[in-house]
Design a protein around this motif. Structure first.
Motif, PDB file in Angstrom:
ATOM      1  N   THR A  31       0.823  -1.208   0.000  1.00  0.00           N
ATOM      2  CA  THR A  31       0.000   0.000   0.000  1.00  0.00           C
ATOM      3  C   THR A  31       0.858   1.259   0.000  1.00  0.00           C
ATOM      4  OG1 THR A  31      -1.778  -1.141   1.164  1.00  0.00           O
ATOM      5  CG2 THR A  31      -1.809   1.259   1.219  1.00  0.00           C
ATOM      6  N   LEU A  32       1.905   1.262   0.813  1.00  0.00           N
ATOM      7  CA  LEU A  32       2.774   2.436   0.907  1.00  0.00           C
ATOM      8  C   LEU A  32       3.817   2.474  -0.213  1.00  0.00           C
ATOM      9  CD1 LEU A  32       3.301   2.401   4.784  1.00  0.00           C
ATOM     10  CD2 LEU A  32       1.954   4.064   3.480  1.00  0.00           C
ATOM     11  N   GLY A  33       4.051   1.323  -0.858  1.00  0.00           N
ATOM     12  CA  GLY A  33       4.974   1.281  -1.987  1.00  0.00           C
ATOM     13  C   GLY A  33       6.424   1.408  -1.602  1.00  0.00           C
ATOM     14  N   LYS A  34       6.783   0.915  -0.424  1.00  0.00           N
ATOM     15  CA  LYS A  34       8.183   0.964   0.008  1.00  0.00           C
ATOM     16  C   LYS A  34       8.461  -0.214   0.940  1.00  0.00           C
ATOM     17  CE  LYS A  34       8.353   4.979   2.106  1.00  0.00           C
ATOM     18  NZ  LYS A  34       8.769   6.069   3.033  1.00  0.00           N
ATOM     19  N   PRO A  35       9.715  -0.652   1.046  1.00  0.00           N
ATOM     20  CA  PRO A  35      10.035  -1.755   1.959  1.00  0.00           C
ATOM     21  C   PRO A  35       9.822  -1.347   3.409  1.00  0.00           C
ATOM     22  CG  PRO A  35      12.039  -0.822   1.017  1.00  0.00           C
ATOM     23  CD  PRO A  35      10.903  -0.194   0.285  1.00  0.00           C
ATOM     24  N   ALA A  36       9.536  -2.316   4.258  1.00  0.00           N
ATOM     25  CA  ALA A  36       9.251  -2.035   5.662  1.00  0.00           C
ATOM     26  C   ALA A  36      10.422  -1.348   6.352  1.00  0.00           C
ATOM     27  CB  ALA A  36       8.894  -3.337   6.394  1.00  0.00           C
ATOM     28  N   SER A  37      11.633  -1.647   5.923  1.00  0.00           N
ATOM     29  CA  SER A  37      12.812  -1.033   6.549  1.00  0.00           C
ATOM     30  C   SER A  37      12.833   0.478   6.391  1.00  0.00           C
ATOM     31  CB  SER A  37      14.092  -1.638   5.953  1.00  0.00           C
ATOM     32  OG  SER A  37      14.140  -1.410   4.549  1.00  0.00           O
ATOM     33  N   GLU A  38      12.032   1.016   5.452  1.00  0.00           N
ATOM     34  CA  GLU A  38      12.008   2.466   5.211  1.00  0.00           C
ATOM     35  C   GLU A  38      10.771   3.137   5.793  1.00  0.00           C
ATOM     36  OE1 GLU A  38      12.485   3.167   1.038  1.00  0.00           O
ATOM     37  OE2 GLU A  38      14.329   1.969   0.898  1.00  0.00           O
ATOM     38  N   PHE A  39       9.918   2.409   6.512  1.00  0.00           N
ATOM     39  CA  PHE A  39       8.720   3.006   7.093  1.00  0.00           C
ATOM     40  C   PHE A  39       9.071   4.144   8.047  1.00  0.00           C
ATOM     41  CE2 PHE A  39       5.797  -1.023   6.850  1.00  0.00           C
ATOM     42  CZ  PHE A  39       5.748  -0.895   5.473  1.00  0.00           C
ATOM     43  N   THR A  40       8.333   5.229   7.964  1.00  0.00           N
ATOM     44  CA  THR A  40       8.477   6.358   8.875  1.00  0.00           C
ATOM     45  C   THR A  40       7.185   6.538   9.668  1.00  0.00           C
ATOM     46  OG1 THR A  40       7.596   7.965   7.293  1.00  0.00           O
ATOM     47  CG2 THR A  40       9.983   7.500   7.189  1.00  0.00           C
TER      48      THR A  40
END
Length: 503
Positions: A15-24
């Motif tokens: 949904t966010l279109g990014k890997p979990a390691s980059e979640f903010t």
């Protein structure tokens, strides 16, 4: 969207279109707002190795920002035996990279793992996940490499007995339906674990299966892919939480206990490790000639030297030592070898042959891609489901670092290498030359006391954690317990029942 994102099973990732390691924090707020999330759950591992949960109803945007920014207070004395009630307030702060859509919550809920902080706002020095983080950082400081790991999670599924397609006793390895009855449950567990961010390698039925008292006991295994050791520990605690929840909702019983009856396969928690170059990602376990590298042999030497004390974190109740007996594919001697399941540390088959097996099996339609040497690991086989996985992996990082610091590491590796089945009678002389793993919690406590300076070096393990671990193990007073239980089935049953849901 690249395939790394599009094929990911975590709904937040796609949904966010990014890997979990980059979640903010902003990513979490965006997801909660746009997806109609009603609750946030914080989860954190306590001293008993199980995840604890704190629930938050999302009242408004300010409250959501507040809990994500500042976390919450918890009572540390109720979570850890080594924290006194008079000074027990701790903070728990969510780690956004661990966020997933909770599959069990009655309302739309995002769940995240947390890190503990003390009253000064510093990571809690003796919390298990911070000890693992310190162990990995110290390993990198000494070696220049990154410590990666993965777990093999074994467990029994218990269900009402059925007369159809009975399985062959103790021959369940990789069995298929209909002879294996719980494959669908395992597949559902794997799906849920992947949705929670777990990087799964595969799942299969395991050796153990038997029937007793109208029940079928079927052993399964889910194995993960190698990742940073901190992430590997997170994966395992979430996986155990998911498997238990799914079993409860499916009217099944699951146990990760090391041994649930005599004469049948016990359940281990084998840990694979590899050391990689943090800049290039290169796996350093193989030399240029595709043989086991000096890096790997030094790490193995450290584990050989510290093997008895590692059991203090990997084998934490008396039934652990019902499993560590000969002829059960569980180690008893301190040794290592290639592709040998009778040893403590095994070097698995490693794709080192100069052959394209893909092309051979699929003429004209396949060519192997990528570096096969990425797959090489070494596996320690002593630990079981009673382990605190954070402290276990921390102890392994310490042991592998210790191998780099030993002046005689390569000699130690050579002296403890075996290329025979040490359980065979004709190899008795070689077996007699090897040292043994502890046979009880009390012996593990003694080994930990002996090695405590190595664990405490660099401030990795705190004095209070070592003291608490030694005291807890000694309190079992079990030096003669294994022998007594083998002669007294009632006592054996009482112990199995007591530790049935350990870890």
């Amino acid at each position: 969207m690249n395939t790394e994102i599009s094929l990911n099973k975590n709904h937040l990732v796609t949904t966010l279109g990014k890997p979990a390691s980059e979640f903010t924090k902003d990513d979490i707020i965006t997801y909660v707002t746009q997806q109609g999330i009603d609750m946030i759950n914080f989860m954190y591992p306590a001293g008993d190795g199980r995840l604890k949960t704190l629930n938050f109803v999302i009242n408004d945007a300010i409250y959501l920002d507040t809990i994500l920014s500042y976390g919450e207070r918890v009572d540390g004395s109720s979570l850890f035996s080594h924290i006194e009630a008079g000074n027990s307030d701790l903070y728990v702060m969510p780690r956004f990279s661990t966020a997933f859509l909770d599959p069990f919550a009655p309302l739309p809920t995002v769940t995240m793992l947390c890190t503990f902080f003390d009253k000064e706002g510093n990571p809690l020095d003796n919390s298990p996940e911070h000890i693992l983080d310190k162990a990995c950082r110290e390993f990198t400081r000494v070696t220049g490499l990154q410590f990666e790991a993965m777990g093999e999670l074994e467990y029994y599924v218990i269900a009402p007995e059925t007369d159809s397609y009975p399985a062959t006793d103790q021959r369940g390895y990789h069995e298929s339906a209909p002879f294996a009855k719980t494959g669908d449950f395992r597949a559902l567990c794997m799906s849920y674990i992947a949705q929670a961010g777990g990087q799964i390698k595969y799942g299969h039925s395991e050796v153990g299966n038997f029937t007793a008292d109208g029940l079928t006991y079927e052993q399964n295994e889910i194995e993960f892919l190698p990742v940073r050791a901190q992430n590997a520990a997170d994966q395992l605690v979430i996986a155990k939480w998911i498997i238990r929840n799914l079993a409860h909702r499916s009217n099944l019983t699951v146990t990760f206990a090391p041994k649930i009856t005599t004469g049948k396969a016990g359940s281990g928690l084998h840990i694979h490790m590899r050391m990689t170059d943090p800049e290039t990602g290169r796996n350093m376990m193989l030399a240029d000639n595709r043989e086991l590298s000096e890096t790997a042999r030094r790490a193995i030497a450290g584990m050989m030297d510290m093997a008895p004390s590692i059991t203090a974190f990997g084998n934490t109740n008396p039934t652990s030592y019902f499993r560590l007996v000969p002829h059960q594919e569980a180690p008893t001697n301190v040794c290592w070898g290639d592709r040998n399941r009778s040893v403590l540390v095994r070097v698995p088959l490693g794709w080192t042959a100069d052959t394209d097996m893909c092309a051979a099996a699929n003429p004209g339609s396949c060519a192997a891609k990528g570096a096969a040497d990425r797959k090489q690991t070494v596996e320690i086989r002593s630990a079981d489901g009673s382990a605190d996985v954070y402290l276990l992996m921390a102890s392994l990082a310490v042991a592998c670092r210790h191998g780099w610091e030993m002046t005689d590491a390569l000699g130690k590796a050579a002296d403890t290498y075996v290329d025979v089945d040490i359980h065979r009678t004709e190899n008795a002389a070689r077996t007699a030359s090897l040292s043994h793993l502890p046979a009880s919690c009390c012996e593990s406590a003694e080994a930990l006391e002996h090695d405590r300076d190595i664990y405490e070096q660099g401030g990795v393990f705190t004095k209070s954690i070592i003291d608490a671990t030694v005291a807890r193990l000694q309190a079992f007073d079990d030096k003669e317990l294994v022998k007594q239980a083998r002669a007294d089935m009632k006592l054996m049953r009482e112990l199995v029942d007591r530790y049935f849901h350990c870890g």
